[in-house]
Design an enzyme around this catalytic site. Structure first.
Site, PDB file in Angstrom:
ATOM      1  N   PHE A 151       0.810  -1.231   0.000  1.00 49.03           N
ATOM      2  CA  PHE A 151       0.000   0.000   0.000  1.00 49.03           C
ATOM      3  C   PHE A 151       0.831   1.264   0.000  1.00 49.03           C
ATOM      4  O   PHE A 151       0.341   2.331  -0.342  1.00 49.03           O
ATOM      5  CB  PHE A 151      -0.936   0.014   1.229  1.00 49.03           C
ATOM      6  CG  PHE A 151      -0.237   0.412   2.512  1.00 49.03           C
ATOM      7  CD1 PHE A 151      -0.033   1.753   2.811  1.00 49.03           C
ATOM      8  CD2 PHE A 151       0.228  -0.534   3.413  1.00 49.03           C
ATOM      9  CE1 PHE A 151       0.630   2.132   3.980  1.00 49.03           C
ATOM     10  CE2 PHE A 151       0.885  -0.167   4.576  1.00 49.03           C
ATOM     11  CZ  PHE A 151       1.089   1.177   4.858  1.00 49.03           C
ATOM     12  N   CYS A 283       9.682   1.354   3.793  1.00 50.29           N
ATOM     13  CA  CYS A 283      10.610   0.291   4.186  1.00 50.29           C
ATOM     14  C   CYS A 283      12.007   0.855   4.425  1.00 50.29           C
ATOM     15  O   CYS A 283      12.854   0.182   4.973  1.00 50.29           O
ATOM     16  CB  CYS A 283      10.662  -0.786   3.120  1.00 50.29           C
ATOM     17  SG  CYS A 283      11.381  -0.192   1.593  1.00 50.29           S
TER      18      CYS A 283
HETATM   19  P1  NAD Z   1       1.492  -6.720   2.995  1.00 54.59           P
HETATM   20  O1  NAD Z   1       2.539  -7.774   3.081  1.00 54.59           O
HETATM   21  O2  NAD Z   1       0.366  -6.765   3.961  1.00 54.59           O
HETATM   22  O3  NAD Z   1       0.798  -6.732   1.534  1.00 54.59           O
HETATM   23  C1  NAD Z   1       1.568  -6.707   0.362  1.00 54.59           C
HETATM   24  C2  NAD Z   1       0.802  -7.405  -0.756  1.00 54.59           C
HETATM   25  O4  NAD Z   1       0.601  -8.771  -0.399  1.00 54.59           O
HETATM   26  C3  NAD Z   1      -0.576  -6.824  -1.020  1.00 54.59           C
HETATM   27  O5  NAD Z   1      -0.799  -6.803  -2.408  1.00 54.59           O
HETATM   28  C4  NAD Z   1      -1.521  -7.793  -0.315  1.00 54.59           C
HETATM   29  O6  NAD Z   1      -2.773  -7.893  -0.959  1.00 54.59           O
HETATM   30  C5  NAD Z   1      -0.791  -9.115  -0.417  1.00 54.59           C
HETATM   31  N1  NAD Z   1      -0.994 -10.002   0.719  1.00 54.59           N
HETATM   32  C6  NAD Z   1      -1.274  -9.656   2.001  1.00 54.59           C
HETATM   33  N2  NAD Z   1      -1.324 -10.761   2.782  1.00 54.59           N
HETATM   34  C7  NAD Z   1      -1.093 -11.819   1.974  1.00 54.59           C
HETATM   35  C8  NAD Z   1      -0.995 -13.228   2.188  1.00 54.59           C
HETATM   36  N3  NAD Z   1      -1.171 -13.758   3.399  1.00 54.59           N
HETATM   37  N4  NAD Z   1      -0.713 -14.011   1.131  1.00 54.59           N
HETATM   38  C9  NAD Z   1      -0.533 -13.503  -0.089  1.00 54.59           C
HETATM   39  N5  NAD Z   1      -0.594 -12.164  -0.356  1.00 54.59           N
HETATM   40  C10 NAD Z   1      -0.871 -11.337   0.663  1.00 54.59           C
HETATM   41  O7  NAD Z   1       2.260  -5.315   3.055  1.00 54.59           O
HETATM   42  P2  NAD Z   1       1.644  -3.858   3.189  1.00 54.59           P
HETATM   43  O8  NAD Z   1       1.096  -3.684   4.563  1.00 54.59           O
HETATM   44  O9  NAD Z   1       0.780  -3.553   2.026  1.00 54.59           O
HETATM   45  O10 NAD Z   1       2.962  -2.975   3.005  1.00 54.59           O
HETATM   46  C11 NAD Z   1       3.826  -2.660   4.073  1.00 54.59           C
HETATM   47  C12 NAD Z   1       4.989  -3.616   4.143  1.00 54.59           C
HETATM   48  O11 NAD Z   1       5.697  -3.606   2.906  1.00 54.59           O
HETATM   49  C13 NAD Z   1       6.019  -3.227   5.184  1.00 54.59           C
HETATM   50  O12 NAD Z   1       6.458  -4.377   5.853  1.00 54.59           O
HETATM   51  C14 NAD Z   1       7.142  -2.605   4.384  1.00 54.59           C
HETATM   52  O13 NAD Z   1       8.418  -2.656   4.977  1.00 54.59           O
HETATM   53  C15 NAD Z   1       7.088  -3.442   3.156  1.00 54.59           C
HETATM   54  N6  NAD Z   1       7.730  -2.783   2.036  1.00 54.59           N
HETATM   55  C16 NAD Z   1       8.955  -3.246   1.673  1.00 54.59           C
HETATM   56  C17 NAD Z   1       9.643  -2.623   0.650  1.00 54.59           C
HETATM   57  C18 NAD Z   1      11.001  -3.098   0.246  1.00 54.59           C
HETATM   58  O14 NAD Z   1      11.495  -2.616  -0.742  1.00 54.59           O
HETATM   59  N7  NAD Z   1      11.626  -4.019   0.950  1.00 54.59           N
HETATM   60  C19 NAD Z   1       9.062  -1.538  -0.017  1.00 54.59           C
HETATM   61  C20 NAD Z   1       7.792  -1.114   0.360  1.00 54.59           C
HETATM   62  C21 NAD Z   1       7.132  -1.747   1.405  1.00 54.59           C
END
Ligand code: NAD
Length: 485
Positions: A151, A283
């Site tokens: 998100f 992140c």
């Molecule tokens: P999230 O893991 O909840 O969701 C990410 C994606 O995965 C979404 O499209 C969601 O629909 C899907 N998803 C959620 N739960 C799932 C499951 N159990 N199985 C399969 N798919 C699933 O992450 P978020 O809350 O949207 O984003 C924040 C997180 O992303 C933070 O931990 C942040 O550090 C990380 N992030 C990392 C980077 C990086 O480059 N390392 C960059 C941006 C964000």
């Protein structure tokens, strides 16, 4: 801006199917205004996106790379011309300030520029391996590939993936976060306006079930993911199990190490912008400041800088009420466990935005290495201060944490900076820069539990990830020089 149904985008057309499972209605984090609803794509919908992408791939993959990137040149210009509208949409559904939204899109444009330079980077290699025998490589696209995104950067993170993937000749299916489904549809419109053939870029909306349908589909041959660590690991394993090429980026716990010789002015501003920018929902955000020795003057300057920021205008919103409560829980428990909350950002209701989700900059001093604030990814504008005596102690704390996205040192000593750079266990190191995002051609990617799979998601590694090479050994002479030719 306001849409009721977040449609899918398949084969160049909006697809809406209200018989699909409806997710919880979306409200703007800014002020609580209703935004719309996602009907989550199921296996049938994902399959129709794959078929459409496969059909488009047949022609797109044959277009020479010099012609493919013409679409990206046009896309860059169109995105820049529409950056105001895009930024407004990002803000409406994500909650960050419009300046932050525009900055994220601008960073996405940089990736488009890099992908547009692909003809300069794509050429294969050739070597005469025996007399009259040449060995050379050609790069080929993989086929239908997917991107699953979080998100926190509704435009930028998808733009880490699809410009290079499509420039390489693949067809792409994006499964954006169900919390920010509308911005990707604007990107789909702008790609269409840029002349991208229908079916090369598709958007399938949904949640976990949709992701699993993508990961299990045999017609999708590779997927990139960005999100939290637990999901990144599960997605990686599931994709690998269905024989896909996978690269998944996870969460982070980033440390900023401050030593007493740090420049107080540069350090305070930079620390705060790292910890509080995008309301800490990055992140790359600073989460723990490790003060080595006496850094009291710098910590006081950090506090002063944090106090000067207006919540609701200079500091944007938190994605959801649930996420806000989670962040406030960390502050509450830190106070209860005896840490000194020097600045408490709880209970914010900025004027005119009472229905939004806000946490103001928060500074927690005197935490211990065992405290949850020292270990969990809080993902809010909360900076915790850990005090240690030596740089090696600070490095030991940084290196013991399971993540490895970013780490930064603030110092005026080149030798100290270099020592830190060599010893810190993180994929992206900052020297006096608290958000050390490598820009192309350098690749973005952490270490340890912040990334699963080879290489970085942007930069040169992206070309390798989205292509496969064919090695050709060719002989046009009857003469043999050794047993291999
Ligand atoms: P999230 O893991 O909840 O969701 C990410 C994606 O995965 C979404 O499209 C969601 O629909 C899907 N998803 C959620 N739960 C799932 C499951 N159990 N199985 C399969 N798919 C699933 O992450 P978020 O809350 O949207 O984003 C924040 C997180 O992303 C933070 O931990 C942040 O550090 C990380 N992030 C990392 C980077 C990086 O480059 N390392 C960059 C941006 C964000």
């Amino acid at each position: 801006m306001t849409s009721t149904i977040a449609s899918h985008h398949i084969g160049g057309r909006r697809v809406t199917d209200t018989s699909l499972r409806a997710l919880a209605p979306l409200h703007s984090p800014v002020d609580g205004a209703p935004l719309g609803v996602v009907h989550a794509g199921d296996t049938t919908l994902v399959d129709s996106a794959v078929r459409s992408a496969q059909k488009a791939f047949q022609n797109w993959s044959l277009v020479p790379v010099k012609d493919r990137v013409q679409v990206l040149y046009r896309f860059k210009a169109i995105v820049e011309a529409n950056i105001g509208d895009l930024a407004k949409q990002v803000t409406a559904e994500n909650g960050k300030t419009t300046a932050e939204s525009a900055a994220g899109i601008q960073r996405g444009v940089e990736i488009v520029e890099y992908a547009a330079s692909l003809p300069q980077l794509f050429a294969g290699e050739i070597l005469e391996v025996s007399t009259g025998v040449d060995c050379y490589t050609r790069r080929f696209p993989l086929g239908v590939v997917a991107g699953i995104t979080p998100f926190n950067f509704p435009a930028m993170v998808p733009m880490w993936m699809f410009p290079m993937a499509i420039a390489c000749g693949n067809s792409f299916i994006l499964k954006p976060s169900e919390q920010v489904p509308f911005t990707p549809l604007l990107l789909a419109d702008l790609l269409k306006e840029s002349g991208l053939p229908d079916g090369v870029f598709n958007v399938v909306q949904g949640d976990r079930e949709t992701v699993e349908a993508v990961l299990d589909h045999p017609g999708i041959v590779a997927a990139a993911f960005v999100g939290s660590t637990a999901v990144a690991k599960a997605v990686y394993d599931r994709g690998i199990a269905s024989n896909k090429r996978m690269l998944t980026l996870g969460g982070a716990k980033n440390h900023l190490i401050v030593v007493p010789d740090a420049d107080p002015v540069i350090t305070a501003k930079n620390v705060v912008s790292s910890a509080v920018g995008c309301a800490g929902q990055r992140c790359m955000a600073a989460s723990v400041l490790i003060a080595v020795g006496d850094c009291d003057a710098i910590i006081s300057a950090v506090e002063k800088e944090m106090r000067s920021l207006a919540c609701g205008t200079e500091v944007g919103a938190i994605i959801s009420a649930k996420a806000k409560q989670r962040i406030e829980g960390y502050i509450e428990r830190a106070a209860a466990h005896g840490a000194k909350v020097r600045l408490d950002g709880r209970g914010q209701k900025p004027a005119g935005k009472a229905g939004g989700n806000y946490v103001a900059p928060t500074l927690i001093d005197g935490i211990t290495v065992e405290d949850e604030c020292a270990n969990d990814e809080i993902f809010g504008p909360v900076l915790s201060v850990l005090r240690v005596k030596t740089l090696d102690e600070a490095l030991a704390i940084e290196n013991a944490n399971p993540y490895g996205n970013a780490a930064c040192i603030y110092t005026t000593s080149g030798a100290t900076a270099r020592y830190f750079e060599m010893k810190a266990e993180a994929g992206m190191i900052g020297v006096n820069i608290g958000v050390p995002v490598p820009r192309d051609p350098f690749g973005f990617g952490g270490w340890n539990a912040s990334k699963f799979g080879p290489g970085d998601i942007t930069g040169k590694d992206a070309i390798a990830f989205w292509t496969k090479t064919k090695k050709v050994t060719a002989k046009w002479t009857a003469k043999s020089t050794n047993w291999m030719s």
